[in-house]
Design a protein around this motif. Structure first.
Motif, PDB file in Angstrom:
ATOM      1  N   LEU A 154       0.817  -1.208   0.000  1.00  0.00           N
ATOM      2  CA  LEU A 154       0.000   0.000   0.000  1.00  0.00           C
ATOM      3  C   LEU A 154       0.856   1.267   0.000  1.00  0.00           C
ATOM      4  CD1 LEU A 154      -2.767  -1.079   2.545  1.00  0.00           C
ATOM      5  CD2 LEU A 154      -3.049  -0.708   0.080  1.00  0.00           C
ATOM      6  N   ALA A 157       2.143   2.372  -3.489  1.00  0.00           N
ATOM      7  CA  ALA A 157       1.138   2.730  -4.489  1.00  0.00           C
ATOM      8  C   ALA A 157       1.135   4.234  -4.726  1.00  0.00           C
ATOM      9  CB  ALA A 157      -0.245   2.262  -4.028  1.00  0.00           C
ATOM     10  N   ASN A 159      -1.171   5.726  -7.008  1.00  0.00           N
ATOM     11  CA  ASN A 159      -2.468   6.183  -7.506  1.00  0.00           C
ATOM     12  C   ASN A 159      -3.314   6.773  -6.383  1.00  0.00           C
ATOM     13  OD1 ASN A 159      -2.349   3.316  -6.768  1.00  0.00           O
ATOM     14  ND2 ASN A 159      -4.544   3.289  -7.156  1.00  0.00           N
ATOM     15  N   ARG A 162      -6.049   4.511  -4.517  1.00  0.00           N
ATOM     16  CA  ARG A 162      -5.604   3.267  -3.884  1.00  0.00           C
ATOM     17  C   ARG A 162      -6.491   2.957  -2.674  1.00  0.00           C
ATOM     18  NH1 ARG A 162      -2.039   7.316  -2.997  1.00  0.00           N
ATOM     19  NH2 ARG A 162      -1.626   7.974  -0.855  1.00  0.00           N
ATOM     20  N   LEU A 213      -5.106  -7.582  -2.616  1.00  0.00           N
ATOM     21  CA  LEU A 213      -4.721  -6.319  -3.221  1.00  0.00           C
ATOM     22  C   LEU A 213      -4.260  -6.625  -4.640  1.00  0.00           C
ATOM     23  CD1 LEU A 213      -2.587  -4.670  -0.378  1.00  0.00           C
ATOM     24  CD2 LEU A 213      -4.927  -4.062  -1.048  1.00  0.00           C
ATOM     25  N   GLU A 215      -2.068  -5.280  -7.694  1.00  0.00           N
ATOM     26  CA  GLU A 215      -0.983  -4.341  -7.959  1.00  0.00           C
ATOM     27  C   GLU A 215      -0.652  -4.301  -9.447  1.00  0.00           C
ATOM     28  OE1 GLU A 215       3.548  -3.378  -6.367  1.00  0.00           O
ATOM     29  OE2 GLU A 215       2.793  -5.443  -6.271  1.00  0.00           O
ATOM     30  N   CYS A 228       3.958   2.101  -9.664  1.00  0.00           N
ATOM     31  CA  CYS A 228       3.147   1.100  -8.980  1.00  0.00           C
ATOM     32  C   CYS A 228       1.787   1.688  -8.635  1.00  0.00           C
ATOM     33  CB  CYS A 228       3.858   0.618  -7.715  1.00  0.00           C
ATOM     34  SG  CYS A 228       2.833  -0.400  -6.639  1.00  0.00           S
ATOM     35  N   GLU A 229       0.720   0.964  -8.974  1.00  0.00           N
ATOM     36  CA  GLU A 229      -0.637   1.339  -8.599  1.00  0.00           C
ATOM     37  C   GLU A 229      -1.289   0.131  -7.927  1.00  0.00           C
ATOM     38  OE1 GLU A 229      -2.687   2.758 -12.057  1.00  0.00           O
ATOM     39  OE2 GLU A 229      -1.047   4.088 -12.664  1.00  0.00           O
ATOM     40  N   VAL A 230      -2.124   0.360  -6.933  1.00  0.00           N
ATOM     41  CA  VAL A 230      -2.762  -0.723  -6.188  1.00  0.00           C
ATOM     42  C   VAL A 230      -4.268  -0.479  -6.140  1.00  0.00           C
ATOM     43  CG1 VAL A 230      -2.918  -1.930  -3.973  1.00  0.00           C
ATOM     44  CG2 VAL A 230      -0.702  -1.130  -4.805  1.00  0.00           C
ATOM     45  N   TYR A 231      -5.042  -1.566  -6.355  1.00  0.00           N
ATOM     46  CA  TYR A 231      -6.500  -1.453  -6.424  1.00  0.00           C
ATOM     47  C   TYR A 231      -7.161  -2.537  -5.577  1.00  0.00           C
ATOM     48  CZ  TYR A 231      -5.371   1.647 -10.263  1.00  0.00           C
ATOM     49  OH  TYR A 231      -4.858   2.668 -11.001  1.00  0.00           O
ATOM     50  N   GLU A 232      -8.442  -2.305  -5.276  1.00  0.00           N
ATOM     51  CA  GLU A 232      -9.219  -3.212  -4.427  1.00  0.00           C
ATOM     52  C   GLU A 232      -9.593  -4.499  -5.151  1.00  0.00           C
ATOM     53  OE1 GLU A 232     -10.685  -3.199  -1.359  1.00  0.00           O
ATOM     54  OE2 GLU A 232     -10.585  -1.154  -0.583  1.00  0.00           O
ATOM     55  N   ALA A 237      -8.320  -2.819 -11.541  1.00  0.00           N
ATOM     56  CA  ALA A 237      -6.914  -2.818 -11.931  1.00  0.00           C
ATOM     57  C   ALA A 237      -6.766  -2.930 -13.448  1.00  0.00           C
ATOM     58  CB  ALA A 237      -6.182  -3.964 -11.243  1.00  0.00           C
TER      59      ALA A 237
END
Length: 248
Positions: A154, A157, A159, A162, A213, A215, A228-232, A237
């Motif tokens: 996290l 990330a 974004n 996130r 998560l 990624e 790096c981006e992280v999404y639920e 994603a």
């Protein structure tokens, strides 16, 4: 790689200063390294091709309590292109180092590119990015400081959308995790090479439930750097990857 006249303190300081991701090391690891008495470095693996030179080094430190601690250093550059500087990354976990090495192989031009033939263009790229993944292999969870792993994912990330504090609070009860590379591809988008890799970080929580998560690592940035981006969830994603192909 090692200077016989370099003290352990100097060696560690040099590693931390040149690593692009030293801020991502767990605070507990950095604190323990402050008590290191001696160190040993060795080449763990290497890969050399016209477009990628990569070495992985193992740095082992002897601590004051008699235990040892290992850092994994990933060093890479653009193969024979001497204009591309060598980059250094540090990992406290061997598995994370392996994932980073795989990311390099999947994001440089030694992997098959698509979109070069007339008629394919952005449509094929978007189709591949949004396609359903193959059936996953059975998941095996490993208890390995998983709550801290979630915190580091996290933290890196970039974004704005996130996962927030509610997800972070839930992941504090994670005691095991499993990392799967879902997707990896090198694309030509608007004349620019961009590598996309999608990982699922699955976590097993103390109450027996599971959560993940998602990624996205990519190089669809103006200067070609890794982001790096992280999404639920997986759909969000993949949608983010689709959007990136339109703006890079």
């Amino acid at each position: 790689m090692s200077d016989p006249y370099e003290t352990t303190e100097q060696h560690l300081d040099r590693l931390l200063r040149r690593a692009l991701n030293s801020f991502d090391l767990p605070d507990s690891t950095v604190d323990l390294l402050g008590s290191a008495l001696a160190h040993s470095s060795s080449l763990h693996s290497s890969h050399h091709s016209p477009v990628l030179h990569r070495e992985t080094y193992r740095h082992t430190y002897l601590l004051t309590d008699g235990s040892d601690l290992t850092l994994w250093e990933l060093v890479h550059s653009g193969g024979r292109d001497e204009q591309v500087p060598r980059r250094h990354e540090l990992y406290a976990d061997e598995g994370d180092a392996h994932i980073a090495a795989a990311r390099l192989a999947g994001s440089l031009s030694d992997t098959p590119a698509f979109g070069d033939e007339a008629g394919r263009g952005d449509l094929e790229i978007l189709t591949v990015l949004m396609s359903a993944p193959p059936a996953p292999a059975p998941r095996t969870y490993a208890p390995d400081n998983s709550a801290d792993h979630a915190r580091r994912v996290l933290r890196r990330a970039e974004n704005g959308d996130r996962p927030g504090e509610e997800k972070a609070r839930l992941l504090r009860s994670a005691f095991a995790h499993h990392i799967t590379q879902i997707f990896g591809r090198q694309c030509q988008v608007d004349g620019q090479e961009a590598g996309f890799t999608l990982y699922e970080h699955a976590f097993l929580l103390l109450d027996g439930s599971e959560t993940s998560l998602w990624e996205v690592e990519h190089t669809a940035t103006p200067d070609g750097r890794h982001m790096c981006e992280v999404y639920e969830d997986e759909h969000t994603a993949r949608t983010a990857m689709e959007i990136r192909t339109r703006i890079c």
